[in-house]
Write a protein that holds these residues in place. Structure first.
Motif, PDB file in Angstrom:
ATOM      1  N   GLY A 210       0.812  -1.214   0.000  1.00  0.00           N
ATOM      2  CA  GLY A 210       0.000   0.000   0.000  1.00  0.00           C
ATOM      3  C   GLY A 210       0.843   1.260   0.000  1.00  0.00           C
ATOM      4  O   GLY A 210       2.074   1.223  -0.120  1.00  0.00           O
ATOM      5  N   LEU A 211       0.187   2.384   0.145  1.00  0.00           N
ATOM      6  CA  LEU A 211       0.833   3.695   0.139  1.00  0.00           C
ATOM      7  C   LEU A 211       1.065   4.163   1.574  1.00  0.00           C
ATOM      8  O   LEU A 211       0.317   3.792   2.485  1.00  0.00           O
ATOM      9  CB  LEU A 211      -0.058   4.702  -0.590  1.00  0.00           C
ATOM     10  N   PRO A 212       2.074   5.010   1.771  1.00  0.00           N
ATOM     11  CA  PRO A 212       2.280   5.565   3.117  1.00  0.00           C
ATOM     12  C   PRO A 212       1.159   6.540   3.459  1.00  0.00           C
ATOM     13  O   PRO A 212       0.485   7.069   2.563  1.00  0.00           O
ATOM     14  CB  PRO A 212       3.631   6.280   2.999  1.00  0.00           C
ATOM     15  N   PRO A 213       0.965   6.809   4.750  1.00  0.00           N
ATOM     16  CA  PRO A 213      -0.091   7.762   5.112  1.00  0.00           C
ATOM     17  C   PRO A 213       0.252   9.172   4.647  1.00  0.00           C
ATOM     18  O   PRO A 213       1.415   9.551   4.552  1.00  0.00           O
ATOM     19  CB  PRO A 213      -0.131   7.683   6.641  1.00  0.00           C
ATOM     20  N   VAL A 214      -0.795   9.920   4.344  1.00  0.00           N
ATOM     21  CA  VAL A 214      -0.682  11.354   4.087  1.00  0.00           C
ATOM     22  C   VAL A 214      -1.214  12.006   5.357  1.00  0.00           C
ATOM     23  O   VAL A 214      -2.410  11.920   5.651  1.00  0.00           O
ATOM     24  CB  VAL A 214      -1.520  11.773   2.860  1.00  0.00           C
TER      25      VAL A 214
ATOM     26  N   LYS B 260      -7.006  16.165  12.154  1.00  0.00           N
ATOM     27  CA  LYS B 260      -8.003  15.747  13.138  1.00  0.00           C
ATOM     28  C   LYS B 260      -8.866  14.604  12.633  1.00  0.00           C
ATOM     29  O   LYS B 260      -9.544  13.945  13.389  1.00  0.00           O
ATOM     30  CB  LYS B 260      -8.893  16.934  13.506  1.00  0.00           C
ATOM     31  N   THR B 261      -8.868  14.408  11.312  1.00  0.00           N
ATOM     32  CA  THR B 261      -9.712  13.396  10.681  1.00  0.00           C
ATOM     33  C   THR B 261      -8.846  12.467   9.857  1.00  0.00           C
ATOM     34  O   THR B 261      -7.964  12.918   9.133  1.00  0.00           O
ATOM     35  CB  THR B 261     -10.761  14.072   9.775  1.00  0.00           C
ATOM     36  N   LEU B 262      -9.125  11.180   9.949  1.00  0.00           N
ATOM     37  CA  LEU B 262      -8.446  10.173   9.142  1.00  0.00           C
ATOM     38  C   LEU B 262      -9.482   9.510   8.248  1.00  0.00           C
ATOM     39  O   LEU B 262     -10.485   8.989   8.743  1.00  0.00           O
ATOM     40  CB  LEU B 262      -7.786   9.128  10.039  1.00  0.00           C
ATOM     41  N   VAL B 263      -9.259   9.561   6.934  1.00  0.00           N
ATOM     42  CA  VAL B 263     -10.116   8.852   5.992  1.00  0.00           C
ATOM     43  C   VAL B 263      -9.381   7.580   5.600  1.00  0.00           C
ATOM     44  O   VAL B 263      -8.252   7.639   5.093  1.00  0.00           O
ATOM     45  CB  VAL B 263     -10.438   9.704   4.743  1.00  0.00           C
ATOM     46  N   LEU B 264     -10.025   6.449   5.851  1.00  0.00           N
ATOM     47  CA  LEU B 264      -9.414   5.146   5.598  1.00  0.00           C
ATOM     48  C   LEU B 264     -10.105   4.407   4.472  1.00  0.00           C
ATOM     49  O   LEU B 264     -11.321   4.203   4.504  1.00  0.00           O
ATOM     50  CB  LEU B 264      -9.511   4.259   6.844  1.00  0.00           C
TER      51      LEU B 264
ATOM     52  N   ALA C 113      -1.939  18.605  -0.535  1.00  0.00           N
ATOM     53  CA  ALA C 113      -1.857  19.828   0.260  1.00  0.00           C
ATOM     54  C   ALA C 113      -3.258  20.315   0.639  1.00  0.00           C
ATOM     55  O   ALA C 113      -3.473  20.819   1.744  1.00  0.00           O
ATOM     56  CB  ALA C 113      -1.094  20.908  -0.517  1.00  0.00           C
ATOM     57  N   PHE C 114      -4.219  20.146  -0.268  1.00  0.00           N
ATOM     58  CA  PHE C 114      -5.599  20.566  -0.017  1.00  0.00           C
ATOM     59  C   PHE C 114      -6.210  19.784   1.149  1.00  0.00           C
ATOM     60  O   PHE C 114      -6.818  20.378   2.043  1.00  0.00           O
ATOM     61  CB  PHE C 114      -6.437  20.393  -1.292  1.00  0.00           C
ATOM     62  N   VAL C 115      -6.045  18.462   1.165  1.00  0.00           N
ATOM     63  CA  VAL C 115      -6.620  17.691   2.276  1.00  0.00           C
ATOM     64  C   VAL C 115      -5.905  18.012   3.577  1.00  0.00           C
ATOM     65  O   VAL C 115      -6.551  18.150   4.621  1.00  0.00           O
ATOM     66  CB  VAL C 115      -6.667  16.159   2.023  1.00  0.00           C
ATOM     67  N   LEU C 116      -4.591  18.153   3.536  1.00  0.00           N
ATOM     68  CA  LEU C 116      -3.850  18.470   4.765  1.00  0.00           C
ATOM     69  C   LEU C 116      -4.237  19.848   5.301  1.00  0.00           C
ATOM     70  O   LEU C 116      -4.333  20.037   6.521  1.00  0.00           O
ATOM     71  CB  LEU C 116      -2.346  18.378   4.522  1.00  0.00           C
ATOM     72  N   LYS C 117      -4.483  20.798   4.414  1.00  0.00           N
ATOM     73  CA  LYS C 117      -4.935  22.137   4.827  1.00  0.00           C
ATOM     74  C   LYS C 117      -6.242  22.038   5.617  1.00  0.00           C
ATOM     75  O   LYS C 117      -6.487  22.825   6.521  1.00  0.00           O
ATOM     76  CB  LYS C 117      -5.126  23.015   3.585  1.00  0.00           C
ATOM     77  N   HIS C 118      -7.050  21.052   5.256  1.00  0.00           N
ATOM     78  CA  HIS C 118      -8.334  20.865   5.939  1.00  0.00           C
ATOM     79  C   HIS C 118      -8.252  19.817   7.043  1.00  0.00           C
ATOM     80  O   HIS C 118      -9.277  19.305   7.501  1.00  0.00           O
ATOM     81  CB  HIS C 118      -9.416  20.547   4.909  1.00  0.00           C
ATOM     82  N   LYS C 119      -7.022  19.514   7.455  1.00  0.00           N
ATOM     83  CA  LYS C 119      -6.739  18.635   8.600  1.00  0.00           C
ATOM     84  C   LYS C 119      -7.251  17.218   8.392  1.00  0.00           C
ATOM     85  O   LYS C 119      -7.713  16.557   9.316  1.00  0.00           O
ATOM     86  CB  LYS C 119      -7.279  19.246   9.890  1.00  0.00           C
TER      87      LYS C 119
ATOM     88  N   LEU D  85     -18.265  14.846   6.722  1.00  0.00           N
ATOM     89  CA  LEU D  85     -16.812  14.996   6.807  1.00  0.00           C
ATOM     90  C   LEU D  85     -16.427  16.460   7.050  1.00  0.00           C
ATOM     91  O   LEU D  85     -15.497  16.751   7.787  1.00  0.00           O
ATOM     92  CB  LEU D  85     -16.163  14.503   5.520  1.00  0.00           C
ATOM     93  N   ALA D  86     -17.163  17.381   6.449  1.00  0.00           N
ATOM     94  CA  ALA D  86     -16.848  18.801   6.561  1.00  0.00           C
ATOM     95  C   ALA D  86     -17.319  19.407   7.880  1.00  0.00           C
ATOM     96  O   ALA D  86     -16.962  20.545   8.197  1.00  0.00           O
ATOM     97  CB  ALA D  86     -17.434  19.568   5.385  1.00  0.00           C
ATOM     98  N   ASP D  87     -18.101  18.667   8.658  1.00  0.00           N
ATOM     99  CA  ASP D  87     -18.555  19.151   9.965  1.00  0.00           C
ATOM    100  C   ASP D  87     -17.433  18.925  10.984  1.00  0.00           C
ATOM    101  O   ASP D  87     -17.187  17.810  11.390  1.00  0.00           O
ATOM    102  CB  ASP D  87     -19.813  18.419  10.428  1.00  0.00           C
ATOM    103  N   ASN D  88     -16.773  19.984  11.363  1.00  0.00           N
ATOM    104  CA  ASN D  88     -15.661  19.819  12.311  1.00  0.00           C
ATOM    105  C   ASN D  88     -16.149  19.909  13.713  1.00  0.00           C
ATOM    106  O   ASN D  88     -16.468  20.609  14.387  1.00  0.00           O
ATOM    107  CB  ASN D  88     -14.548  20.832  12.038  1.00  0.00           C
TER     108      ASN D  88
END
Length: 173
Positions: free
Chosen positions: A10-14, A20-24, A69-75, A170-173
């Protein structure tokens, strides 16, 4: 495993410390693995969903690094339940000899993660069967919030808008 079968890696984690959120997912499909990109199939709805949810426009930028970078910007962190497996093709149903990623180390290294969202039922089932019991034994994972979304895969025959109506959480923080 036969002579012509190969163990997939598999791929390494981003991820970064702010996530704050992990999408698996379960395990990247064949095209994603060959491109070394999460959700690399052009018909996968993942990137369009993320960009619509976070105001990045109706379709994602073509540059993979900018998507990350976009997903990381949104944590949001990205990873898969499995680190390796044997599978011919891309279907979760064809996964054999699965080996899960090291989630104990992941959650210790990234304590800000508080939500885990599964991209499809296969990811959730693999996690609950292969990962969660081990985490519970060492006292990890009980404070996490879990939710399963319909798979963003093109194999999941559901419209983008129908998926978006569910993925909006997902967008509800």
């Amino acid at each position: 495993m036969t002579d012509k079968e190969v163990r997939l890696q598999g791929l390494p984690p981003v991820v970064n410390e702010a996530c704050k959120t992990l999408v698996l997912g379960s395990m990247p499909g064949a095209l994603s693995l060959s491109k070394q990109e999460y959700y690399g199939h052009p018909r996968n709805h993942f990137w369009p969903l993320i960009y619509k949810l976070y105001g990045g426009g109706a379709s994602p930028n073509d540059q993979y690094g900018e998507r990350l970078a976009f997903v990381l910007k949104h944590k949001i962190a990205l990873w898969d339940v499995l680190g390796t497996c044997v599978r011919e093709g891309s279907l979760d149903a064809d996964i054999r000899e699965p080996e899960e990623n090291d989630f104990a180390a992941f959650f210790r290294d990234y304590p800000a993660v508080e939500r885990v969202f599964f991209n499809g039922q296969a990811a959730e089932q693999l996690y609950r069967k292969r990962v969660l019991p081990g985490l519970q034994e060492i006292g990890l994972g009980k404070e996490l919030r879990y939710r399963t979304f319909p798979s963003s895969s093109p194999a999941r025959t559901m419209t983008l808008d129908a998926k978006l109506a569910i993925w909006c959480e997902l967008a509800d923080n």
